[in-house]
Structure formats: structure tokens, C-alpha cells
Design a protein around this motif. Structure first.
Motif, PDB file in Angstrom:
ATOM      1  N   GLU A 163     -10.273  -6.882  -3.781  1.00  0.00           N
ATOM      2  CA  GLU A 163     -11.011  -8.086  -4.139  1.00  0.00           C
ATOM      3  C   GLU A 163     -10.277  -8.832  -5.251  1.00  0.00           C
ATOM      4  O   GLU A 163      -9.514  -8.234  -6.022  1.00  0.00           O
ATOM      5  N   VAL A 164     -10.518 -10.132  -5.331  1.00  0.00           N
ATOM      6  CA  VAL A 164     -10.001 -10.937  -6.438  1.00  0.00           C
ATOM      7  C   VAL A 164     -10.913 -10.727  -7.639  1.00  0.00           C
ATOM      8  O   VAL A 164     -12.140 -10.795  -7.522  1.00  0.00           O
ATOM      9  N   LEU A 165     -10.341 -10.450  -8.784  1.00  0.00           N
ATOM     10  CA  LEU A 165     -11.125 -10.244  -9.997  1.00  0.00           C
ATOM     11  C   LEU A 165     -11.879 -11.515 -10.371  1.00  0.00           C
ATOM     12  O   LEU A 165     -11.339 -12.627 -10.254  1.00  0.00           O
ATOM     13  N   PRO A 166     -13.126 -11.366 -10.800  1.00  0.00           N
ATOM     14  CA  PRO A 166     -13.865 -12.552 -11.274  1.00  0.00           C
ATOM     15  C   PRO A 166     -13.086 -13.255 -12.389  1.00  0.00           C
ATOM     16  O   PRO A 166     -12.548 -12.633 -13.293  1.00  0.00           O
ATOM     17  N   GLY A 167     -13.020 -14.562 -12.297  1.00  0.00           N
ATOM     18  CA  GLY A 167     -12.312 -15.344 -13.300  1.00  0.00           C
ATOM     19  C   GLY A 167     -10.836 -15.522 -13.022  1.00  0.00           C
ATOM     20  O   GLY A 167     -10.161 -16.276 -13.726  1.00  0.00           O
ATOM     21  N   SER A 168     -10.312 -14.820 -12.010  1.00  0.00           N
ATOM     22  CA  SER A 168      -8.900 -14.971 -11.658  1.00  0.00           C
ATOM     23  C   SER A 168      -8.707 -16.188 -10.765  1.00  0.00           C
ATOM     24  O   SER A 168      -9.657 -16.693 -10.165  1.00  0.00           O
ATOM     25  N   VAL A 169      -7.469 -16.628 -10.680  1.00  0.00           N
ATOM     26  CA  VAL A 169      -7.140 -17.746  -9.802  1.00  0.00           C
ATOM     27  C   VAL A 169      -7.434 -17.335  -8.366  1.00  0.00           C
ATOM     28  O   VAL A 169      -6.989 -16.279  -7.908  1.00  0.00           O
ATOM     29  N   ALA A 170      -8.228 -18.136  -7.680  1.00  0.00           N
ATOM     30  CA  ALA A 170      -8.605 -17.796  -6.311  1.00  0.00           C
ATOM     31  C   ALA A 170      -7.382 -17.849  -5.405  1.00  0.00           C
ATOM     32  O   ALA A 170      -6.694 -18.863  -5.329  1.00  0.00           O
ATOM     33  N   ARG A 171      -7.090 -16.734  -4.749  1.00  0.00           N
ATOM     34  CA  ARG A 171      -6.008 -16.672  -3.768  1.00  0.00           C
ATOM     35  C   ARG A 171      -6.312 -15.525  -2.822  1.00  0.00           C
ATOM     36  O   ARG A 171      -7.003 -14.570  -3.192  1.00  0.00           O
ATOM     37  N   PRO A 172      -5.798 -15.568  -1.626  1.00  0.00           N
ATOM     38  CA  PRO A 172      -6.064 -14.478  -0.696  1.00  0.00           C
ATOM     39  C   PRO A 172      -5.445 -13.173  -1.211  1.00  0.00           C
ATOM     40  O   PRO A 172      -4.326 -13.167  -1.736  1.00  0.00           O
ATOM     41  N   VAL A 173      -6.179 -12.080  -1.065  1.00  0.00           N
ATOM     42  CA  VAL A 173      -5.617 -10.791  -1.451  1.00  0.00           C
ATOM     43  C   VAL A 173      -4.570 -10.381  -0.423  1.00  0.00           C
ATOM     44  O   VAL A 173      -4.641 -10.751   0.746  1.00  0.00           O
ATOM     45  N   ASP A 174      -3.601  -9.610  -0.885  1.00  0.00           N
ATOM     46  CA  ASP A 174      -2.540  -9.150  -0.003  1.00  0.00           C
ATOM     47  C   ASP A 174      -2.242  -7.694  -0.313  1.00  0.00           C
ATOM     48  O   ASP A 174      -1.807  -7.355  -1.421  1.00  0.00           O
ATOM     49  N   ALA A 175      -2.485  -6.819   0.657  1.00  0.00           N
ATOM     50  CA  ALA A 175      -2.341  -5.381   0.449  1.00  0.00           C
ATOM     51  C   ALA A 175      -0.903  -4.998   0.122  1.00  0.00           C
ATOM     52  O   ALA A 175      -0.667  -4.082  -0.678  1.00  0.00           O
ATOM     53  N   TRP A 176       0.075  -5.688   0.720  1.00  0.00           N
ATOM     54  CA  TRP A 176       1.466  -5.350   0.440  1.00  0.00           C
ATOM     55  C   TRP A 176       1.812  -5.655  -1.014  1.00  0.00           C
ATOM     56  O   TRP A 176       2.445  -4.846  -1.696  1.00  0.00           O
ATOM     57  N   THR A 177       1.393  -6.824  -1.518  1.00  0.00           N
ATOM     58  CA  THR A 177       1.648  -7.161  -2.921  1.00  0.00           C
ATOM     59  C   THR A 177       0.983  -6.149  -3.845  1.00  0.00           C
ATOM     60  O   THR A 177       1.573  -5.714  -4.842  1.00  0.00           O
ATOM     61  N   ALA A 178      -0.246  -5.756  -3.507  1.00  0.00           N
ATOM     62  CA  ALA A 178      -0.953  -4.759  -4.318  1.00  0.00           C
ATOM     63  C   ALA A 178      -0.214  -3.428  -4.311  1.00  0.00           C
ATOM     64  O   ALA A 178      -0.042  -2.782  -5.363  1.00  0.00           O
ATOM     65  N   LEU A 179       0.259  -2.995  -3.139  1.00  0.00           N
ATOM     66  CA  LEU A 179       0.948  -1.713  -3.044  1.00  0.00           C
ATOM     67  C   LEU A 179       2.271  -1.743  -3.800  1.00  0.00           C
ATOM     68  O   LEU A 179       2.632  -0.784  -4.505  1.00  0.00           O
ATOM     69  N   GLN A 180       2.998  -2.844  -3.700  1.00  0.00           N
ATOM     70  CA  GLN A 180       4.248  -2.965  -4.441  1.00  0.00           C
ATOM     71  C   GLN A 180       4.006  -2.965  -5.954  1.00  0.00           C
ATOM     72  O   GLN A 180       4.788  -2.407  -6.731  1.00  0.00           O
ATOM     73  N   THR A 181       2.918  -3.583  -6.380  1.00  0.00           N
ATOM     74  CA  THR A 181       2.581  -3.581  -7.803  1.00  0.00           C
ATOM     75  C   THR A 181       2.311  -2.163  -8.298  1.00  0.00           C
ATOM     76  O   THR A 181       2.765  -1.760  -9.378  1.00  0.00           O
ATOM     77  N   LEU A 182       1.576  -1.387  -7.500  1.00  0.00           N
ATOM     78  CA  LEU A 182       1.302   0.007  -7.863  1.00  0.00           C
ATOM     79  C   LEU A 182       2.586   0.839  -7.866  1.00  0.00           C
ATOM     80  O   LEU A 182       2.805   1.667  -8.762  1.00  0.00           O
ATOM     81  N   ARG A 183       3.460   0.617  -6.889  1.00  0.00           N
ATOM     82  CA  ARG A 183       4.709   1.382  -6.824  1.00  0.00           C
ATOM     83  C   ARG A 183       5.637   1.014  -7.984  1.00  0.00           C
ATOM     84  O   ARG A 183       6.349   1.880  -8.508  1.00  0.00           O
ATOM     85  N   ALA A 184       5.647  -0.236  -8.375  1.00  0.00           N
ATOM     86  CA  ALA A 184       6.470  -0.645  -9.516  1.00  0.00           C
ATOM     87  C   ALA A 184       5.996   0.049 -10.785  1.00  0.00           C
ATOM     88  O   ALA A 184       6.797   0.515 -11.600  1.00  0.00           O
ATOM     89  N   ALA A 185       4.672   0.154 -10.962  1.00  0.00           N
ATOM     90  CA  ALA A 185       4.139   0.854 -12.129  1.00  0.00           C
ATOM     91  C   ALA A 185       4.440   2.336 -12.067  1.00  0.00           C
ATOM     92  O   ALA A 185       4.787   2.963 -13.086  1.00  0.00           O
ATOM     93  N   ALA A 186       4.351   2.917 -10.878  1.00  0.00           N
ATOM     94  CA  ALA A 186       4.618   4.350 -10.731  1.00  0.00           C
ATOM     95  C   ALA A 186       6.071   4.691 -11.027  1.00  0.00           C
ATOM     96  O   ALA A 186       6.384   5.804 -11.461  1.00  0.00           O
ATOM     97  N   ALA A 187       6.974   3.734 -10.814  1.00  0.00           N
ATOM     98  CA  ALA A 187       8.389   3.980 -11.076  1.00  0.00           C
ATOM     99  C   ALA A 187       8.675   4.207 -12.550  1.00  0.00           C
ATOM    100  O   ALA A 187       9.673   4.847 -12.908  1.00  0.00           O
ATOM    101  N   VAL A 188       7.798   3.708 -13.429  1.00  0.00           N
ATOM    102  CA  VAL A 188       8.005   3.881 -14.877  1.00  0.00           C
ATOM    103  C   VAL A 188       6.880   4.694 -15.517  1.00  0.00           C
ATOM    104  O   VAL A 188       6.862   4.891 -16.712  1.00  0.00           O
ATOM    105  N   GLU A 189       5.954   5.158 -14.689  1.00  0.00           N
ATOM    106  CA  GLU A 189       4.812   5.935 -15.183  1.00  0.00           C
ATOM    107  C   GLU A 189       4.667   7.182 -14.318  1.00  0.00           C
ATOM    108  O   GLU A 189       3.867   7.211 -13.372  1.00  0.00           O
ATOM    109  N   PRO A 190       5.441   8.236 -14.604  1.00  0.00           N
ATOM    110  CA  PRO A 190       5.466   9.422 -13.738  1.00  0.00           C
ATOM    111  C   PRO A 190       4.098  10.047 -13.505  1.00  0.00           C
ATOM    112  O   PRO A 190       3.865  10.673 -12.466  1.00  0.00           O
ATOM    113  N   GLY A 191       3.169   9.870 -14.410  1.00  0.00           N
ATOM    114  CA  GLY A 191       1.869  10.497 -14.270  1.00  0.00           C
ATOM    115  C   GLY A 191       1.063  10.027 -13.074  1.00  0.00           C
ATOM    116  O   GLY A 191       0.139  10.727 -12.642  1.00  0.00           O
TER     117      GLY A 191
END
Length: 563
Positions: free
Chosen positions: A134-162
Motif C-alpha cells: 500500500e501507499v503510505l498515508p501522506g505519501s505522493v500518490a503513485r501506483p505500487v510496484d512489487a519489483w521496486t519494493a523488492l529491490q529496495t529491500l534487497r538493497a537494504a539487505a546488502a548492507v544490513e546482514p541481519g
């Protein structure tokens, strides 16, 4: 009936991109992507095509390949939704907040909370669940995209081993597409050839889609239903082929029952069917599948044209009825009539079948629930580069089925490409045995069909072009004969004169082409061979469910058939 096996069929699908191309041709990893679906189908299922040129990636990440995925959901292990994982889920949402997204986990009812009446897989309690973005309340309205979300999580995991291990278990939900040809691929609306570089300007594969050259068209047959032997003569048990497709429509050859103990040709697995329906409703999916019976579905109700894959499951069951009349079909509806299969629905069904098989082997369930062969006529192309392997629960379940002695058969696809199609191209089991028997299509004369996918990952070949099989007798689309006398039939007079109605299937039979139909032919041949071996050798009895025995029995059937 033509069936051949590759003698070199143990090539690993994941290694395809590192192998040299054939002389004068591009390497397989550089081949054009054949992925496409009409815009209206993508919109209907909340999906999009991932394009490498525009896909979001993080620094150091490999460039993805083309795939089709649902944009508004990610698949998470169910344990991530349990109260004990609140810290992990909160951290994932913190990361996603950076792009204005959140995981709406509170909208998912966990398996553990389902009423007891719903059958549910127990041996895989961490089965992937759809979780809406879902789009967070107060965020700029745009369609959600699962690939962008997954890449964002993978980018964080690359520097956050936990969180790396957890993020590696999060997946896109792919759309699988049925592997049958229909319509005219020169026009928009053919998912296996839309934008397909091998067919643009090339009439070869296109000819199979037109009626009279292998496309879906009514025919009639001058034969009775293949005879079935009495169950007692077969030793009390028939080999079971699980057909995961569009369900079953009315046909005199396909007698159905909702009881696994009945000796009808088709067992309609309503328990698993309602489990799928319950999950889809609970997961707030827009297109929940109806019950197990096929009914006429029209691509456009105002035009009355039959949908692209209407009758698909009935046709496949008829292939098995002809090639293995003494087998039994266990039918589960997972394919929509436009040919789309949701990956999560497939996971649920395979997990349920695995649980049934393991319960039979442990003595906790009756023998009627054992499955000998699984036939799947759909597939997808993975976005992962060949040298990158993210966790795939689909592969995990398929391997577990193989270790129980269940033979898995899947269509190779109709895109005239060597790019691996999944699950058909899954890597072999640790002992080198194929986890999936991937099947390409042959023409009636034994040559390879122009439309069929190819490559070392295609392990066997069977007739799949201009196949004749059963079709629902109540399917009659809006197309009409080209010529017809205007007068109506008069009582006592012969029927009026007209040319063939191209979508009136009152005869109950049709001709069709695709690896969709070569796969069940191999599944049927394996089932018939299991029965043959059990009659020839008491040591290969179909009534023995010890895991070592079922594995040996499956291996014997493959060797006898020629694999």
C-alpha cells in the motif's frame, strides 16, 4: 503417439546463460525475451511486464530479465506474519517507507486462523502468502510496484546482514501462462506471441494458431470412449495423474466424482479447490477462481467469443483418457480461462499434494490420496540472471515431491525460444534425476513443432500439434458458419445446410496445438507404464507406498518408457 527422450537431458537449466551459442546464433542468454500479455489481461490480474531497460535496480545488482508479475503484492513466508516476527516486519516496513510503501500484513488472515473445516498444508507451515503493498498515508500518490519494493529491500539487505536471510525469502508473485496456441498471433491478444521476435514477420509458428492448421477448432471422432479395465483386475488401485489446469467441463468420456475413493475417471478435488478459494478471498484478490467445473467463459461478454483457454483442462484430461484409460485424473482448477495461473495458487496446490503423498506414505491418510504423476501445462520466465539464484519455494516443493517418488511433468512453452521456462526448467535432483520432465511439442510426422521451446533443459518430446481430444459439449461461441441456408429446420427434415461453425463444440471434440498437450501425453504414458510395470513385476506394486519403493517405481517407469 510419439514420445522421445533426450539422451543428454541432464543439463542444468540455471547454467544456460553461460553456455556458448550454436554456430551462427546468439548465446541463449542473449536471445530476445518472448514475454508478453495483452494489456487487458495484465490489468485484469493486476500485473505488469518487467522490462530490463526500465526496471529499478540497486548498485551492484544484476540486470533483471523480462518476466510477468503482480504489481501490488509480494510473497512472504507465513512466519513473517506471526506475532513473534513483529520486529522483522516493522523493520521491513521502515525500509519500504523510504519509497512511500508499506506491507499491509494485518489484512492477511494466517493459515493458523482458518476454520478447521479448511484443509491446509501442515508439513509446510511457512508457505508463502500474498501480502498487499500500500501507499503510505501522506505519501505522493503513485501506483505500487512489487519489483521496486523488492529491490529496495534487497538493497537494504546488502548492507544490513541481519535481515539478509529474511529478505532472500521474499519473492514476486509471477503469472504463469498456459501453453496452448489460439487465435491469430498476427493480431493483439495472443500472449505467447505478442511482441515475439521469432514470429514477427515469420509465418511458421503463426500457422498453428489458425483453425485447420492446428488451432482450436471443432472436429468429430468416429470412435467410442477407450475401454477401462475393472479396478479389481488392476490390483485395486489405478495410477493417479493430478491435472492442474482450468477444471473439467461436461463430456461423456469424463465421468466425475468428488470422492477420491470412487472409481470415476476424474476426481474433482473440491477440498483443495475450496482451500484456494478461501485463500484468494482472504488475501483480497480481485479474481478468485470459482469451483472445479468449467463453464463457458467469454473473452468479451458483449461479443460472445470464447476465452483463449476455455476448455483447456477438459482437452488435457481427454488426452490422458486416450493414452492411459486405466489411470485416474485428480483435477484441481488453478488456471483462469484467459490462461493465467497465479504462482501462489500453484504453490498451495503442490504443497497440499505433497502433504497428501507424505501422509499416505506415513500411514496417516488413505491410499486414494496418493498422486503418481503431476501434469502442469503452464510456465513463466524468471527475472533472475542465470548466475543469481534467489530462494524459490516452488523449487523446494517440486524437489520434495520428487524425493517422494512423484513424477512431475510440465510443458516447455510455445515461444520458439531456448530461454528456460519454469517450472519445466528446474534443475535436476541431487542424484541427477530431473526434478521436472519438461516436454516439447512434436508435429504429427515426428518433427519438432515450429512453436515449441527448445534447449538442453527440454528433456523429452511428444506429439503436441494438431492433437484431437475432448472439449466441453456445451461450449458454443458467437462465431457463425460462413455460409448457411436461411430457412430453419422443419420437423422430420434433415438438418439445414451450412459450413462448419468454428466455435460450436457440440460434438465434444476439438483439435488444438501447444506444449500444453504434449505434457499430459507424457504424463499419461508414465501412468500407463507404472501400471504395466506393476502387472509385470509384483515388486513394483502400485499399492506399496514406502518412499524407497515409490522412488524406485517411478525410476523404473521412466526407464521403461525410454528416458
Amino acid at each position: 503417439m510419439l514420445i522421445t527422450f533426450r539422451r543428454d537431458g541432464r543439463g542444468q537449466a540455471h547454467d544456460q546463460g553461460r553456455q556458448p551459442g550454436r554456430a551462427g546464433r546468439r548465446p541463449w542468454s542473449a536471445a530476445p525475451d518472448p514475454v508478453g500479455l495483452p494489456a487487458e489481461v495484465l490489468e485484469r490480474h493486476g500485473a505488469a511486464v518487467l522490462r530490463p531497460a526500465t526496471a529499478a535496480t540497486f548498485a551492484g545488482a544484476p540486470t533483471p530479465r523480462t518476466t510477468i508479475y503482480r504489481t501490488g503484492v509480494l510473497q512472504l513466508p507465513e512466519s513473517f506474519l506471526a506475532p513473534g516476527s513483529a520486529v522483522l516486519l516493522a523493520r521491513l516496513n521502515e525500509i519500504l517507507a523510504g519509497i512511500g510503501y508499506r506491507l499491509a500484513a494485518e489484512r492477511v488472515l494466517r493459515f493458523a486462523d482458518l476454520p478447521p473445516a479448511f484443509k491446509r498444508p501442515r508439513r509446510l507451515p511457512d508457505l508463502l502468502r500474498r501480502v498487499r503493498l500500500e501507499v503510505l498515508p501522506g505519501s505522493v500518490a503513485r501506483p505500487v510496484d512489487a519489483w521496486t519494493a523488492l529491490q529496495t529491500l534487497r538493497a537494504a539487505a546488502a548492507v544490513e546482514p541481519g535481515i539478509a536471510a529474511a529478505v532472500a525469502r521474499i519473492e514476486l508473485e509471477h503469472l504463469l501462462v498456459g501453453a496452448s496456441l489460439y487465435g491469430d498471433p498476427s493480431t493483439e491478444g495472443h500472449p505467447s506471441t505478442e511482441g515475439h521476435p521469432s514470429t514477427e514477420g515469420h509465418p511458421g509458428p503463426a500457422t498453428y494458431s489458425r483453425g485447420g492448421t492446428g488451432g482450436r477448432a471443432p472436429v468429430d471422432v468416429i470412435m467410442s470412449a477407450p475401454r477401462r479395465c475393472d479396478l479389481g483386475r488392476l490390483g485395486g488401485r489405478r495410477p493417479v495423474v493430478a491435472v492442474l489446469d482450468t477444471g473439467i467441463g461436461p463430456h461423456p468420456w469424463l465421468d466425475c466424482s468428488t470422492s477420491p475413493a470412487a472409481d470415476d475417471f476424474v476426481y474433482l478435488d473440491t477440498a483443495t479447490q475450496w482451500l484456494i478459494f478461501a485463500r484468494e478471498v482472504l488475501d483480497d484478490k480481485d479474481q478468485p477462481l470459482p469451483g472445479p467445473i468449467e463453464a463457458p467463459v467469454y473473452d468479451s461478454p458483449l461479443l460472445g467469443e470464447l476465452d483463449t483457454h476455455a476448455g483447456h483442462g477438459t482437452f488435457i484430461s481427454g488426452v490422458i483418457r486416450q493414452a492411459a484409460p486405466d489411470a485416474k485424473v485428480r483435477s484441481v482448477r488453478i488456471m483462469h480461462d484467459d490462461g493465467v495461473v497465479y504462482e501462489n495458487d500453484l504453490l498451495v496446490v503442490l504443497a497440499t499434494l505433497l502433504e497428501d503423498v507424505q501422509d499416505v506414505q506415513s500411514g496417516a491418510a488413505p491410499a486414494d490420496l496418493f498422486v503418481d504423476v503431476i501434469s502442469l501445462s503452464a510456465g513463466y520466465y524468471s527475472e533472475n540472471a542465470e548466475d543469481v539464484a534467489y530462494t524459490s519455494q516452488l523449487e523446494e516443493i517440486v524437489i520434495s515431491l520428487g524425493e517422494c517418488g512423484v513424477l512431475f511433468v510440465a510443458s516447455a512453452g510455445n515461444d520458439s525460444t531456448e530461454r528456460p521456462c519454469y517450472p519445466a526448467a528446474l534443475s535436476p535432483l541431487p542424484d541427477g534425476t530431473p526434478a521436472v520432465w519438461s516436454v516439447g511439442a512434436l508435429n504429427p510426422n515426428g518433427s519438432k513443432a515450429f512453436f515449441s521451446n527448445d534447449g538442453p533443459w527440454v528433456r523429452c518430446w511428444a506429439t503436441g500439434a494438431a492433437v484431437v481430444s475432448t472439449y466441453p459439449t456445451d461450449y458454443d461461441g458467437s462465431q457463425k458458419p460462413l455460409d448457411s441456408l436461411p430457412e430453419e429446420n422443419a420437423p422430420g427434415l434433415p438438418p439445414r445446410r451450412e459450413t462448419i461453425d468454428p466455435d460450436d463444440f457440440a460434438s465434444g471434440f476439438a483439435t488444438w496445438s501447444g506444449t500444453s498437450f504434449s505434457a499430459p501425453l507424457v504424463a499419461a504414458a508414465l501412468a500407463a507404464t507404472l501400471l504395466f510395470e506393476s502387472e509385470r513385476d509384483p515388486g513394483m506394486s502400485l499399492g506399496d507406498f514406502d518412499p524407497a519403493h515409490t522412488v524406485a517405481r517411478a525410476a523404473r517407469a521412466v526407464r521403461t518408457l525410454g528416458g
